[in-house]
Design an enzyme around this catalytic site. Structure first.
Site, PDB file in Angstrom:
ATOM      1  N   ARG A 100       0.848  -1.189   0.000  1.00  0.00           N
ATOM      2  CA  ARG A 100       0.000   0.000   0.000  1.00  0.00           C
ATOM      3  C   ARG A 100       0.889   1.246   0.000  1.00  0.00           C
ATOM      4  O   ARG A 100       1.946   1.277   0.644  1.00  0.00           O
ATOM      5  CB  ARG A 100      -0.836  -0.028   1.270  1.00  0.00           C
ATOM      6  N   THR A 375      -9.446   0.270  -9.839  1.00  0.00           N
ATOM      7  CA  THR A 375      -8.524  -0.686  -9.254  1.00  0.00           C
ATOM      8  C   THR A 375      -8.567  -1.862 -10.196  1.00  0.00           C
ATOM      9  O   THR A 375      -9.431  -1.925 -11.062  1.00  0.00           O
ATOM     10  CB  THR A 375      -9.056  -1.077  -7.858  1.00  0.00           C
ATOM     11  N   ASN A 395      -6.178   4.133  -7.227  1.00  0.00           N
ATOM     12  CA  ASN A 395      -7.376   4.685  -6.601  1.00  0.00           C
ATOM     13  C   ASN A 395      -8.398   5.027  -7.686  1.00  0.00           C
ATOM     14  O   ASN A 395      -9.109   4.164  -8.123  1.00  0.00           O
ATOM     15  CB  ASN A 395      -7.087   5.853  -5.668  1.00  0.00           C
ATOM     16  N   GLU A 414      -3.998   8.007  -3.979  1.00  0.00           N
ATOM     17  CA  GLU A 414      -4.392   7.173  -2.835  1.00  0.00           C
ATOM     18  C   GLU A 414      -4.535   7.986  -1.555  1.00  0.00           C
ATOM     19  O   GLU A 414      -5.172   7.531  -0.600  1.00  0.00           O
ATOM     20  CB  GLU A 414      -3.362   6.059  -2.627  1.00  0.00           C
ATOM     21  N   SER A 446      -7.889   0.811   3.316  1.00  0.00           N
ATOM     22  CA  SER A 446      -8.349   0.334   2.007  1.00  0.00           C
ATOM     23  C   SER A 446      -9.527  -0.608   2.185  1.00  0.00           C
ATOM     24  O   SER A 446      -9.818  -1.063   3.299  1.00  0.00           O
ATOM     25  CB  SER A 446      -7.187  -0.407   1.339  1.00  0.00           C
ATOM     26  N   SER A 447     -10.190  -0.901   1.074  1.00  0.00           N
ATOM     27  CA  SER A 447     -11.244  -1.936   1.081  1.00  0.00           C
ATOM     28  C   SER A 447     -10.868  -3.127   0.222  1.00  0.00           C
ATOM     29  O   SER A 447     -11.676  -4.044   0.049  1.00  0.00           O
ATOM     30  CB  SER A 447     -12.549  -1.346   0.534  1.00  0.00           C
ATOM     31  N   GLY A 468     -13.677  -0.034  -4.829  1.00  0.00           N
ATOM     32  CA  GLY A 468     -13.654   0.786  -3.617  1.00  0.00           C
ATOM     33  C   GLY A 468     -14.419   0.090  -2.503  1.00  0.00           C
ATOM     34  O   GLY A 468     -14.226  -1.093  -2.243  1.00  0.00           O
TER      35      GLY A 468
HETATM   36  O1  DON Z   1      -7.951   0.934  -1.518  1.00  0.00           O
HETATM   37  C1  DON Z   1      -9.131   1.119  -1.767  1.00  0.00           C
HETATM   38  O2  DON Z   1     -10.038   0.589  -1.163  1.00  0.00           O
HETATM   39  C2  DON Z   1      -9.472   2.007  -2.934  1.00  0.00           C
HETATM   40  N1  DON Z   1      -8.415   2.928  -3.212  1.00  0.00           N
HETATM   41  C3  DON Z   1      -9.751   1.128  -4.099  1.00  0.00           C
HETATM   42  C4  DON Z   1     -10.358   1.892  -5.221  1.00  0.00           C
HETATM   43  C5  DON Z   1     -11.095   0.997  -6.093  1.00  0.00           C
HETATM   44  O3  DON Z   1     -11.188  -0.186  -5.951  1.00  0.00           O
HETATM   45  C6  DON Z   1     -11.841   1.599  -7.181  1.00  0.00           C
HETATM   46  N2  DON Z   1     -12.232   0.589  -8.126  1.00  0.00           N
HETATM   47  N3  DON Z   1     -13.112   0.518  -8.889  1.00  0.00           N
END
Ligand code: DON
Length: 578
Positions: A100, A375, A395, A414, A446-447, A468
């Site tokens: 990360r 992502t 992100n 991010e 994060s998710s 996300g």
């Molecule tokens: O780390 C996270 O949870 C977010 N930055 C992820 C973003 C994401 O998955 C967007 N995707 N469609």
């Protein structure tokens, strides 16, 4: 949100006597005998399969896939961002690589607020100030040196060739790249790469990224030092400074990927291995599954009002716990085992009414975090049964939409995953706790949930998705579809989804996910409903058969062991195997 209305398959309106039609028909998942890669780009999938065919293990293949995605899928594939890798080796050992991004040393808790304490729109999502110190190169190198079997250079060769010599864009590539065109035009270093003399690239054109090819070559030759030190690092720091960012050469030189213990839990007869903090993915997944285990989801049926009600109530509670408690474990103290225990799930179930929605406001605390929408996830298994589940990100799609001049490296935004103003609504009207406040060197919550599932000690599923805060719900629903509803992997991935996350206090649903009378029952229980666009692109592998119950027909000589599915919600990506 990018609204891509992909084919989900035809909803059958035919009344088949004796069969309960609960979801759309879907083609059977493609199978393979020896190894499989499912990723968001055909060239990345091909590169991974080639490594597997040459005898590389799943970690080797994952490294090749990740570097190719950084070239061919710049929407989210990256070396300018970060992510997580869940590994399960054929000997049963599992581990987790955290790469990360971190907040630069000069970051402060209030850096995205103006003098009046208001969050300044776009400061944390666009431009150099939104960039976290990238972790991808360090993460891939940590995984390769500890768990790979191949030297770096051959694993990076395809990516370098695709960047230096280019590749021919197909329509999906070109349409996707064009989405960033307006922002790229504002940043000369991005325009030089991602636009063709000021215009969007077109399908059929060969797209060369010479600077990125040289940067990858430096990494190939010198490993971490090729990126975090020397000329590439100097260019990254210079670009940050020139663009109003705060990343220094010292931030880059100091970046470290970390190996952590995954979050693990059991759901019915399955064992789940997923992402620990600084991702909330594994905790949300396990906490929700633990609560759901107490309900007869199979008997209730796919997207029955009662099943959706219980799922929403479980999610409401696990996202509440996520937002109030989780953060970077190197900075804030919390006990994840409390949230993932069966006893806690029983406590939560005791507070869930079968008839009435619990108002989220009655479950006190700050609320949900905004997360970006770009992502990418890929899943890999090799002949021996080693598995890699990898999710990494910039992100938002194309991250901060700025490129470090001379490097070809598109940079993440991010920093927006931190809470820009703990305890207060952020620019999206959402609120998050102080555990996720910005601090130098800290990783934003994060998710992402790169997940591996086993059954009776054997590999069963490799799964993950972008999206996300919709990531844990996407992974959860595909798992429940396979485990409880007996779907094939493609049916499970294609089936319409819902999403709920404590705050806003709403059940979101994809088009056709809920019938009018199902929605009426849910509203009568006190739920608010809102249609949503597509958020996920699940990339999954199921071991043993197209569904848990179906086995390949050995009588016809079918020896397939691995079955793959790539979500049709984005018009890119492929399943490959041999
Ligand atoms: O780390 C996270 O949870 C977010 N930055 C992820 C973003 C994401 O998955 C967007 N995707 N469609």
């Amino acid at each position: 949100m990018r609204a891509i209305k992909a084919l989900i398959g035809l909803v059958s309106s035919l009344a088949l006597t004796g069969a309960q039609i609960v979801t759309a028909a879907a083609p059977p998942p493609p199978g393979a005998e020896n190894g499989m890669v499912v990723s968001a780009h055909r060239l990345a999938t091909d590169a991974g399969v080639a490594v597997l065919k040459q005898g590389g293990n799943a970690v080797d293949a994952a490294i090749a896939v990740a570097y190719v995605l950084a070239v061919t899928f710049p929407e989210a594939g990256n070396i300018g961002g970060g992510g997580f890798m869940t590994i399960r080796l054929a000997n049963g050992r599992s581990t987790f690589i955290d790469f990360r991004e971190t907040a630069p040393a000069a970051a402060t808790a209030m850096m995205y607020q103006d003098k009046a304490g208001n969050v300044v729109p776009l400061l944390s999502t666009r431009g150099h100030l939104s960039v976290g110190v990238p972790g991808t190169v360090a993460g891939l190198e940590l995984a390769r040196t500890k768990y790979g079997t191949r030297p770096r250079a051959p694993l990076m060769a395809t990516a370098i060739a695709l960047a230096s010599k280019g590749f021919v864009l197909d329509q999906g590539d070109a349409d996707f790249l064009a989405e960033g065109a307006t922002d790229f035009a504002q940043d000369p270093a991005s325009a030089a790469v991602f636009l063709n003399r000021g215009k969007p690239w077109r399908a059929g054109q060969r797209w060369v990224q010479a600077d990125l090819g040289r940067t990858l070559q430096a990494v190939s030759a010198r490993g971490n030092d090729g990126f975090y030190k020397g000329p590439v690092a100097a260019s990254l720091a210079a670009a940050s400074q020139a663009g109003g960012g705060i990343i220094t050469a010292a931030d880059l030189a100091g970046y470290k990927a970390v190996e952590r213990k995954p979050i693990e839990c059991d759901y019915r007869s399955f064992h789940i291995i997923s992402a620990p903090p600084p991702s909330s993915g594994g905790v949300v997944l396990c906490e929700t599954l633990n609560v759901l285990e107490g309900y007869p989801l199979a008997a209730l049926g796919f997207h029955s009002a009662q099943g959706v009600h219980f799922t929403t109530e479980a999610l409401r509670r696990s996202y509440r716990d996520r937002n109030l408690n989780l953060g970077d474990p190197d900075f804030v103290k919390f006990d994840t085992s409390r949230f993932t225990s069966k006893a806690y799930a029983a406590e939560l179930r005791a507070g869930i009414s079968a008839d009435k929605a619990t108002p989220s406001a009655s479950l006190t605390g700050p609320g949900a975090a905004h997360e970006g929408k770009s992502t990418t996830h890929f899943s890999v298994v090799d002949k021996a049964g080693n598995a890699v589940s990898l999710t990494y990100t910039l992100n938002d799609w194309f991250g901060a939409r700025v490129t470090a001049g001379g490097t070809g490296v598109l940079l993440n935004d991010e920093m927006d995953d931190f809470s820009a103003k703990p305890g207060f609504p952020n620019m999206y009207g959402l609120v998050e706790g102080t555990n996720n406040a910005i601090a130098p060197g800290k990783r934003p919550l994060s998710s992402m949930a790169p997940t591996i599932v086993t059954h009776d000690g054997a590999l069963s599923m490799v799964i993950g998705t972008p999206g996300g805060s919709h990531i844990p719900t996407g992974v959860l629903q595909v798992m429940v579809n396979v485990i409880d509803h007996g779907m094939t992997l493609t049916e499970a991935v294609n089936a319409p989804r819902i999403h709920a996350q404590w705050l806003p206090d709403v059940i979101y649903y994809e088009k056709d996910a809920l019938s009018a009378d199902t929605m009426a029952v849910l509203m009568a229980k006190g739920h608010r409903l809102e249609q949503m666009d597509y958020w996920n692109q699940v990339a999954a592998i199921l071991v043993g058969g197209p569904s848990l119950a179906m086995k390949p027909n050995a009588a016809t000589g079918n020896r397939w062991r691995y079955f793959g599915a790539i979500d049709p919600r984005l018009p890119v990506g492929s399943v490959g195997g041999y």
